[in-house]
Design a protein around this motif. Structure first.
Motif, short mmCIF file in Angstrom:
data_model
loop_
_atom_site.label_atom_id
_atom_site.label_comp_id
_atom_site.label_asym_id
_atom_site.label_seq_id
_atom_site.Cartn_x
_atom_site.Cartn_y
_atom_site.Cartn_z
N SER A 297 29.47 130.88 -1.02
CA SER A 297 28.33 132.29 -0.61
C SER A 297 29.40 133.49 -0.57
O SER A 297 30.64 133.23 -0.45
CB SER A 297 28.27 131.63 0.70
OG SER A 297 27.73 130.20 0.97
N ASN B 141 26.87 139.99 -1.26
CA ASN B 141 26.08 141.15 -2.45
C ASN B 141 26.17 141.94 -3.28
O ASN B 141 25.26 143.32 -1.55
CB ASN B 141 24.63 140.26 -1.90
CG ASN B 141 23.79 139.81 -3.70
OD1 ASN B 141 24.36 141.15 -4.65
ND2 ASN B 141 22.69 140.44 -3.30
N SER C 110 20.99 131.77 -4.78
CA SER C 110 19.60 132.51 -4.01
C SER C 110 20.48 133.75 -2.85
O SER C 110 21.20 134.43 -3.17
CB SER C 110 19.41 131.42 -2.84
OG SER C 110 21.32 131.22 -2.28
N VAL C 111 19.68 134.32 -2.19
CA VAL C 111 20.08 136.27 -2.06
C VAL C 111 20.11 135.44 -0.62
O VAL C 111 18.64 135.26 0.07
CB VAL C 111 19.62 136.96 -2.64
CG1 VAL C 111 19.74 138.25 -2.06
CG2 VAL C 111 19.79 137.08 -3.81
N ALA C 112 19.91 136.63 1.04
CA ALA C 112 20.23 135.85 2.02
C ALA C 112 20.34 137.79 3.09
O ALA C 112 21.67 137.04 2.66
CB ALA C 112 19.97 134.73 2.78
N GLY C 113 19.46 138.93 2.52
CA GLY C 113 19.97 139.79 3.50
C GLY C 113 21.00 140.34 2.52
O GLY C 113 21.14 140.65 1.37
N SER D 32 23.85 138.29 1.82
CA SER D 32 25.23 137.35 1.12
C SER D 32 23.78 136.78 0.12
O SER D 32 23.24 137.46 -0.36
CB SER D 32 25.36 136.71 2.20
OG SER D 32 26.02 137.44 3.01
N CYS D 33 24.71 136.07 -0.03
CA CYS D 33 24.41 135.33 -1.47
C CYS D 33 25.18 134.37 -2.08
O CYS D 33 26.52 133.91 -1.81
CB CYS D 33 24.28 136.35 -2.39
SG CYS D 33 26.11 137.03 -3.75
N ARG D 34 24.61 133.34 -2.42
CA ARG D 34 25.45 132.31 -2.74
C ARG D 34 25.41 132.00 -4.94
O ARG D 34 24.32 132.37 -5.44
CB ARG D 34 24.12 131.04 -2.78
CG ARG D 34 24.78 130.63 -1.06
CD ARG D 34 23.79 129.65 -0.99
NE ARG D 34 23.42 128.58 -1.43
CZ ARG D 34 24.67 126.98 -0.82
NH1 ARG D 34 25.67 127.11 -0.04
NH2 ARG D 34 24.69 126.06 -1.76
#
Length: 370
Positions: free
Chosen positions: A276, A279, A259-262, A264-266
């Protein structure tokens, strides 16, 4: 997607400019590919990379011993493409020093002034000043064969500085010295650069040498600058997997972007562990990726220590390095991971081979690349 070989510095005082410079020796394969590079006045810039990466070719083109196949090189706005080496106002220090064995130290240092037809009185004064710079004045009457490797290196540097060049180029000048002397000379070169304020361009394949001396480092691979940055930024914030792996020690975790958040990613790995991180290449979910992190940015934790960004590993070995201990860890379906512990780290006394522990990963320093 091909990387754009561009590293310009808008608004800076550029001494040298490479504009879309190309170089081929066989007419087919480019050793340097469309290079745009600005070298700032007064900086210590190191060209770093493995053999065949194009760094030495760039230096030789700047010195005038090679000419570009395409593009243009400028010094203070003046094109160098058709200017012979002795008219470029550039000093050069070679790996083998290239001192004349039949000349004394003073005669070797005076040679560039003689070629430029400098008056003998002025010449003698400049030679004394150059030898004083490198603390070799008392060796003026000796011959190169009577000097150690470190002393010869100083004479070669004095010869490069004697005619007050705008720019000094160095092609692995410390490569022939032993480790202890090489490290001392690195500090001396850095100190000399700071005192003189002359622009230095230095070629090496030694990462620690580049980090020790430079203001900025350009990392080359396959004729392209992969990253150009100040040494701390280059080490802490590599822009791709090659730079992360070539500069300093580096651990790699392979997986899929979950997954991607801003920014950052997992990253999910084959054993189901999830980490985490940053990215760095803006990868979308579902992409195969590699997380990279420095050994000193990982904590070794007991299994019962709470951590929201950790993976379970087995200690394979402990390697004593004098000022730190390097812990080698095995994890499923991945390369071994290394953790660097200081000698006073509280986890170290109870640590042993085959112990089950967790790696606490600093998400701000785990950089996820394509």
């Amino acid at each position: 997607m091909e990387r754009v070989n561009t590293t310009t510095n808008e608004g800076r005082d550029s001494l040298v400019e490479f504009r879309r410079v190309k170089k081929t020796y066989d007419g087919e394969h480019l050793v340097v590919k469309n290079l745009d590079l600005n070298i700032e006045r007064g900086e210590f810039l190191t060209l770093l990379g493995p053999s065949g990466s194009g760094k030495t070719t760039c230096l030789m083109m700047l010195a005038g011993f090679e000419f570009p196949t395409g593009g243009e090189i400028l010094l203070e706005g003046r094109s160098l493409n058709k200017v012979p080496p002795h008219k470029r106002d550039i000093g050069m220090v070679f790996q083998n020093y290239a001192l004349f064995p039949h000349m004394t130290v003073a005669q070797n240092v005076a040679y560039p002034l003689q070629v430029r037809k400098i008056d003998s009185n002025v010449r003698a004064d400049k030679v004394r000043r150059a030898l004083d710079m490198v603390q070799m004045a008392k060796f003026a009457d000796r011959y190169p064969a009577q000097l150690s490797g470190g002393q010869q290196q100083r004479i070669a540097l004095a010869r490069a500085l004697v005619f007050d060049p705008k720019l000094v180029l160095m092609d692995e000048p410390l490569g022939a010295l032993d480790k202890q002397l090489r490290e001392r000379m690195q500090l001396e070169l850095k100190d000399l650069h700071q005192r003189l304020g002359v622009t230095f361009v230095y070629v090496t394949h030694d990462q620690s040498e580049a980090l020790t001396m430079s203001d900025r480092v350009a990392v080359f691979e396959h004729g392209i600058i992969q990253q150009l940055a100040a040494v701390d930024r280059l080490y802490e914030f590599p822009e791709n997997q090659f730079v992360a792996g070539f500069i300093g020690d580096n651990n790699r975790f392979q997986g899929i972007v979950e997954s991607v958040a801003g920014d950052s990613c997992r990253l999910r790995m084959a054993d189901g562990s999830v980490l985490s991180g940053v990215n760095a290449n803006a990868l979308p979910a579902g992409n195969a990726a590699v997380g990279c992190i420095r050994p000193e940015r990982i904590q070794l934790l007991s299994l019962n220590t709470p951590s929201d960004n950790a993976i379970r590993v087995t200690v394979s070995s402990l390697i004593y390095f004098g000022d730190h201990v390097r812990v080698r860890c095995a994890l499923p379906n991945q390369d071994d991971c290394f953790v660097k512990l200081t000698l006073n780290d509280p986890v170290l006394p109870g640590l042993s081979e085959r112990a089950q522990v967790k790696l606490g990963i600093d998400s701000a320093h785990l950089r996820v690349f394509i």
